[in-house]
Design an enzyme around this catalytic site. Structure first.
Site, PDB file in Angstrom:
ATOM      1  CG  ASP A  92      -1.930  -1.147   1.201  1.00  0.00           C
ATOM      2  OD1 ASP A  92      -1.902  -1.948   0.253  1.00  0.00           O
ATOM      3  OD2 ASP A  92      -2.711  -1.268   2.165  1.00  0.00           O
TER       4      ASP A  92
ATOM      5  CD  GLU B  49      -7.085  -0.147   2.973  1.00  0.00           C
ATOM      6  OE1 GLU B  49      -5.974  -0.009   3.524  1.00  0.00           O
ATOM      7  OE2 GLU B  49      -8.173   0.026   3.560  1.00  0.00           O
TER       8      GLU B  49
ATOM      9  CE  LYS C  10      -3.485  -4.392   1.270  1.00  0.00           C
ATOM     10  NZ  LYS C  10      -4.224  -3.562   2.224  1.00  0.00           N
TER      11      LYS C  10
ATOM     12  CE  LYS D 252      -8.174  -0.893   7.202  1.00  0.00           C
ATOM     13  NZ  LYS D 252      -8.181   0.297   6.324  1.00  0.00           N
TER      14      LYS D 252
ATOM     15  CB  VAL E 231       2.386   2.573   4.884  1.00  0.00           C
ATOM     16  CG1 VAL E 231       3.779   3.160   4.851  1.00  0.00           C
ATOM     17  CG2 VAL E 231       1.681   2.821   3.554  1.00  0.00           C
ATOM     18  CB  THR E 232       0.255   2.080   8.677  1.00  0.00           C
ATOM     19  OG1 THR E 232      -0.923   1.344   9.051  1.00  0.00           O
ATOM     20  CG2 THR E 232      -0.155   3.329   7.955  1.00  0.00           C
TER      21      THR E 232
ATOM     22  CB  CYS F 210      -2.274  -2.669   5.344  1.00  0.00           C
ATOM     23  SG  CYS F 210      -3.932  -1.965   5.201  1.00  0.00           S
TER      24      CYS F 210
ATOM     25  CD  GLN G  83       4.537 -15.017  22.804  1.00  0.00           C
ATOM     26  OE1 GLN G  83       4.092 -16.055  23.257  1.00  0.00           O
ATOM     27  NE2 GLN G  83       3.786 -14.045  22.328  1.00  0.00           N
TER      28      GLN G  83
HETATM   29  C1  C5J Z   1      -3.062   0.606   5.553  1.00  0.00           C
HETATM   30  C2  C5J Z   1      -4.823   1.809   6.655  1.00  0.00           C
HETATM   31  N1  C5J Z   1      -2.550   0.392   4.348  1.00  0.00           N
HETATM   32  N2  C5J Z   1      -4.045   2.213   7.651  1.00  0.00           N
HETATM   33  N3  C5J Z   1      -4.314   1.130   5.606  1.00  0.00           N
HETATM   34  O1  C5J Z   1      -2.415   0.386   6.559  1.00  0.00           O
HETATM   35  O2  C5J Z   1      -6.001   2.071   6.648  1.00  0.00           O
END
Ligand code: C5J
Length: 220
Positions: free
Chosen positions: A24, A72, A129, A132, A157-158, A162, A202
């Protein structure tokens, strides 16, 4: 095979089985006037990772390894956008509303494009997509299976939305996941740190983390 110095411990990669997934890196999240900015976020934080992400992409391209990009975005009729998603938060512009880069997060609009500095090359896979996670309602799983991929490096990102969602989806599907720490960013630096800490804790419960230099060095 090559070894990448990583957190929480080194990871051995097999070049024929590894791909890069860049999540994204779209104008709607990274440039003023897009979805991220409409939610009140400081987009300059995300702009700062463009050079490191470009180096990572270049490393995969030089090694002849697959680079997969995600975006996205939603269909123009919004049939793939749950009303609950569109209603979320208090953005100044909602998904589908007209903004300075076209309709917010709509496929084909300028804002949904990947930033020019990281533009996909012809032949590289681009996954649109609606969620997320990049596996939900997309052909990503089938494409990776066809290519014989079992290890994924993640950027984009972020970090805690996502990127983390997709890493968790991939981990549950059996992929070994490695996050490039300086090629991912959040609007909230403390969330980036927490997401990386959570996923590598972990004994790499979701995956590993390494810098772009550490990853690219192993690909050379
Ligand atoms: C992504 C969002 N790409 N933060 N989308 O992280 O809505």
């Amino acid at each position: 095979m090559a070894v990448i110095k990583a957190r929480p411990f080194d990871i051995t990669i097999t070049p024929e089985k590894i791909a890069l997934v860049v999540i994204d890196m779209q104008r709607d999240f990274i440039e003023p006037g897009g979805f991220g900015a409409t939610l009140g976020n400081d987009v300059t934080l995300l702009q700062a990772i463009i050079p490191a992400t470009a180096r990572l992409i270049d490393g995969f391209r030089r090694a002849g390894l697959p680079v997969i990009h995600t975006r996205e975005c939603h269909a123009p009729d919004l049939l793939d956008c749950p009303p609950a998603k569109r209603a979320r938060g208090k953005p100044s512009l909602r998904i589908g509303d007209p903004g300075p880069m076209g309709r917010i997060l709509i496929a084909g609009e300028d804002g949904a494009d990947i930033v020019a500095a990281l533009a996909p090359l012809p032949g590289e896979t681009v996954i649109d997509k609606p969620g997320k996670g990049a596996f939900y309602a997309t052909p990503l799983g089938d494409i990776l299976q066809e290519k014989g991929i079992s290890q994924l490096v993640f950027a984009g990102v972020t970090t805690e939305v996502c990127v983390q969602t997709t890493m968790r989806e991939a981990n549950d599907r059996g992929y070994e996941c490695l996050l490039a720490t300086d090629a991912t960013e959040s609007y909230f630096p403390e969330f980036k740190k927490a997401a990386i800490d959570m996923m590598t804790a972990q004994g790499a419960i979701v995956g590993w983390a390494a810098t772009v230099d550490q990853i690219v060095e192993a690909l050379d």
